[in-house]
Design a protein around this motif. Structure first.
Motif, mmCIF file in Angstrom:
data_model
loop_
_atom_site.group_PDB
_atom_site.id
_atom_site.type_symbol
_atom_site.label_atom_id
_atom_site.label_comp_id
_atom_site.label_asym_id
_atom_site.label_seq_id
_atom_site.Cartn_x
_atom_site.Cartn_y
_atom_site.Cartn_z
ATOM 1 N N SER A 99 0.724 -1.039 -0.198
ATOM 2 C CA SER A 99 0.000 0.041 -0.126
ATOM 3 C C SER A 99 0.754 1.083 0.054
ATOM 4 O O SER A 99 0.669 2.017 -0.622
ATOM 5 C CB SER A 99 -0.772 0.081 1.121
ATOM 6 N N SER A 100 1.837 1.367 0.975
ATOM 7 C CA SER A 100 2.830 2.412 0.990
ATOM 8 C C SER A 100 3.588 2.683 -0.598
ATOM 9 O O SER A 100 3.879 3.747 -0.970
ATOM 10 C CB SER A 100 3.840 2.285 2.006
ATOM 11 N N ARG A 101 4.001 1.507 -1.117
ATOM 12 C CA ARG A 101 4.567 1.682 -2.350
ATOM 13 C C ARG A 101 3.870 2.428 -3.426
ATOM 14 O O ARG A 101 4.203 3.039 -4.238
ATOM 15 C CB ARG A 101 5.417 0.386 -2.529
ATOM 16 N N LEU A 102 2.543 1.727 -3.417
ATOM 17 C CA LEU A 102 1.676 2.156 -4.414
ATOM 18 C C LEU A 102 1.270 3.649 -4.187
ATOM 19 O O LEU A 102 1.367 4.180 -5.381
ATOM 20 C CB LEU A 102 0.452 1.330 -4.207
ATOM 21 N N MET A 103 1.011 4.179 -3.024
ATOM 22 C CA MET A 103 0.887 5.394 -2.865
ATOM 23 C C MET A 103 1.967 6.508 -3.331
ATOM 24 O O MET A 103 1.773 7.338 -3.937
ATOM 25 C CB MET A 103 0.583 5.716 -1.415
ATOM 26 N N ALA A 104 3.162 5.956 -3.014
ATOM 27 C CA ALA A 104 4.397 6.642 -3.477
ATOM 28 C C ALA A 104 4.548 6.816 -4.776
ATOM 29 O O ALA A 104 4.818 7.605 -5.501
ATOM 30 C CB ALA A 104 5.701 6.028 -2.821
ATOM 31 N N GLU A 105 4.359 5.592 -5.522
ATOM 32 C CA GLU A 105 4.505 5.494 -6.835
ATOM 33 C C GLU A 105 3.449 6.616 -7.765
ATOM 34 O O GLU A 105 4.032 7.056 -8.595
ATOM 35 C CB GLU A 105 4.098 3.913 -7.507
ATOM 36 N N LEU A 106 2.183 6.374 -7.280
ATOM 37 C CA LEU A 106 1.134 7.112 -7.989
ATOM 38 C C LEU A 106 1.316 8.679 -7.613
ATOM 39 O O LEU A 106 0.944 9.435 -8.412
ATOM 40 C CB LEU A 106 -0.294 6.742 -7.565
ATOM 41 N N SER A 107 1.823 9.112 -6.386
ATOM 42 C CA SER A 107 2.020 10.332 -6.182
ATOM 43 C C SER A 107 3.106 10.830 -6.906
ATOM 44 O O SER A 107 3.090 11.987 -7.340
ATOM 45 C CB SER A 107 2.370 10.462 -4.486
ATOM 46 N N GLY A 108 4.287 9.969 -7.055
ATOM 47 C CA GLY A 108 5.493 10.443 -7.805
ATOM 48 C C GLY A 108 5.233 10.675 -9.277
ATOM 49 O O GLY A 108 5.692 11.645 -9.854
ATOM 50 N N ARG A 109 4.295 9.596 -9.936
ATOM 51 C CA ARG A 109 3.948 9.773 -11.337
ATOM 52 C C ARG A 109 2.987 10.514 -11.780
ATOM 53 O O ARG A 109 2.909 11.297 -12.804
ATOM 54 C CB ARG A 109 3.667 8.337 -11.516
ATOM 55 N N LEU A 110 1.921 10.723 -10.819
ATOM 56 C CA LEU A 110 0.607 11.294 -11.425
ATOM 57 C C LEU A 110 0.085 12.838 -10.378
ATOM 58 O O LEU A 110 -0.716 13.538 -10.719
ATOM 59 C CB LEU A 110 -0.670 10.588 -11.191
ATOM 60 N N GLY A 111 1.253 12.865 -9.414
ATOM 61 C CA GLY A 111 0.988 14.002 -8.492
ATOM 62 C C GLY A 111 -0.387 13.888 -7.486
ATOM 63 O O GLY A 111 -0.791 15.074 -6.994
ATOM 64 N N VAL A 112 -0.797 12.762 -7.405
ATOM 65 C CA VAL A 112 -1.946 12.517 -6.733
ATOM 66 C C VAL A 112 -2.001 12.671 -5.286
ATOM 67 O O VAL A 112 -0.728 12.396 -4.674
ATOM 68 C CB VAL A 112 -2.848 11.237 -6.859
ATOM 69 N N ASP A 113 -3.013 12.852 -4.381
ATOM 70 C CA ASP A 113 -2.768 13.189 -2.778
ATOM 71 C C ASP A 113 -3.810 11.956 -2.460
ATOM 72 O O ASP A 113 -4.696 11.735 -3.088
ATOM 73 C CB ASP A 113 -3.087 14.497 -2.403
ATOM 74 N N TRP A 114 -3.627 11.805 -1.336
ATOM 75 C CA TRP A 114 -4.428 10.580 -0.350
ATOM 76 C C TRP A 114 -5.060 11.146 0.885
ATOM 77 O O TRP A 114 -4.753 12.074 1.483
ATOM 78 C CB TRP A 114 -3.492 9.718 -0.072
ATOM 79 N N ARG A 115 -6.426 10.525 0.864
ATOM 80 C CA ARG A 115 -6.939 10.677 2.423
ATOM 81 C C ARG A 115 -7.361 9.270 2.951
ATOM 82 O O ARG A 115 -7.493 8.330 2.024
ATOM 83 C CB ARG A 115 -8.259 11.487 1.986
ATOM 84 N N LEU A 116 -7.544 9.426 4.147
ATOM 85 C CA LEU A 116 -7.807 7.867 4.801
ATOM 86 C C LEU A 116 -9.424 7.643 4.439
ATOM 87 O O LEU A 116 -10.359 8.430 4.424
ATOM 88 C CB LEU A 116 -7.859 8.063 6.502
ATOM 89 N N ARG A 117 -9.493 6.032 4.358
ATOM 90 C CA ARG A 117 -10.921 5.767 3.769
ATOM 91 C C ARG A 117 -11.718 5.783 4.972
ATOM 92 O O ARG A 117 -11.281 5.963 6.160
ATOM 93 C CB ARG A 117 -10.792 4.403 3.475
ATOM 94 N N GLU A 118 -13.089 6.040 4.711
ATOM 95 C CA GLU A 118 -14.119 6.166 5.876
ATOM 96 C C GLU A 118 -14.013 4.922 6.898
ATOM 97 O O GLU A 118 -14.277 5.261 8.004
ATOM 98 C CB GLU A 118 -15.374 6.065 5.195
ATOM 99 N N ASP A 119 -13.621 3.988 6.269
ATOM 100 C CA ASP A 119 -13.520 2.695 7.154
ATOM 101 C C ASP A 119 -12.334 2.583 8.142
ATOM 102 O O ASP A 119 -12.017 1.730 8.950
ATOM 103 C CB ASP A 119 -13.721 1.292 6.573
#
Length: 244
Positions: A99-119
């Motif tokens: 999960s951490s690597r996926l977030m880092a990859e997409l943030s670096g490649r697409l510039g996306v930001d993240w939020r904690l899911r409701e659950d």
């Protein structure tokens, strides 16, 4: 191959490497009853990875199934069975690494930001509208509804609020009870995108192109200094939930 494909592959590779490092062990000799059995390093796992693009309900869901061979070559050259307990003990950690690597990859490649899911179980891309995510999360909607029914019935039967463990078990029961059978229907990537785009246009008057354009030329979030104390504090707060 898309950016998402590459990011998922990188995350999966890192999860497997984590599992191999921390769970790759075999046992020699006799174990139990005071016998002097030993554990040996066995980190060169044999893994077959099967990349999936959809869920059982044909929603978009990039994920990987990994089949680990229950045999591994030990330092003495002999092939032995893996220690299953060691492998299972790494599953949660490997999931967190992926999960951490996926977030880092997409943030670096697409510039996306993240939020904690409701659950509170993971993170989601903050810039995708909730109605769009709900539209392509039919499995989550069915699962949540069934789990709530089971929890409500159990609390009425026992006359009390269920514990976290009891709720978790009922969520698992709902997961297994509502899971659709696997389909062998084969779609091309173009056919899949056409079906999803038509659903988006019909229900929300949107399009996959519009969703993609929201993530074009975005700047990667600024790197933050890692703080173990802040991570622990955030994890504790998330574990307590909104009611504290």
């Amino acid at each position: 191959v898309t950016v998402g494909d590459e990011a998922i592959a990188a995350a999966n590779d890192e999860a497997i490497a984590y599992g191999a490092e921390h769970g790759g062990y075999s046992r020699t000799g006799r174990h139990g009853g005071g016998a002097p059995g030993t554990w040996v390093d066995a980190h060169d796992l044999v893994v077959a990875s099967f990349y999936q693009h959809t869920s059982r309900d044909h929603d978009p869901q990039l994920h990987v199934h990994n089949a680990i061979l229950n045999r591994v070559q030990c330092p003495d050259g002999r092939w032995r069975a893996l220690d299953g307990n060691a492998v299972y003990a790494t599953i949660q950690g490997a999931g967190a690494v992926a999960s951490s690597r996926l977030m880092a990859e997409l943030s670096g490649r697409l510039g996306v930001d993240w939020r904690l899911r409701e659950d509170g179980n993971d993170f989601e891309i903050a810039s995708i509208d909730q109605p769009v995510m709900d539209l392509f999360s039919t499995r989550r909607a069915t699962l949540t509804e069934r789990a709530e029914e089971l929890i409500e019935a159990a609390e009425a039967r026992y006359g009390r609020t269920l514990t976290s463990l009891e709720r978790s078990q009922l969520h698992l029961q709902a997961t297994l009870g509502t899971r659709a059978a696997k389909s062998h229907e084969s779609w091309t990537r173009e056919e899949q995108l056409d079906v999803w785009n038509a659903r988006l246009q019909r229900v929300l008057a949107g399009s996959l192109t519009r969703v993609a354009e929201q993530h074009t030329d975005m700047d990667a979030p600024a790197a933050q200094e890692f703080s173990p104390e802040a991570v622990i504090a955030e994890a504790v707060a998330a574990a307590h939930g909104p009611e504290g």
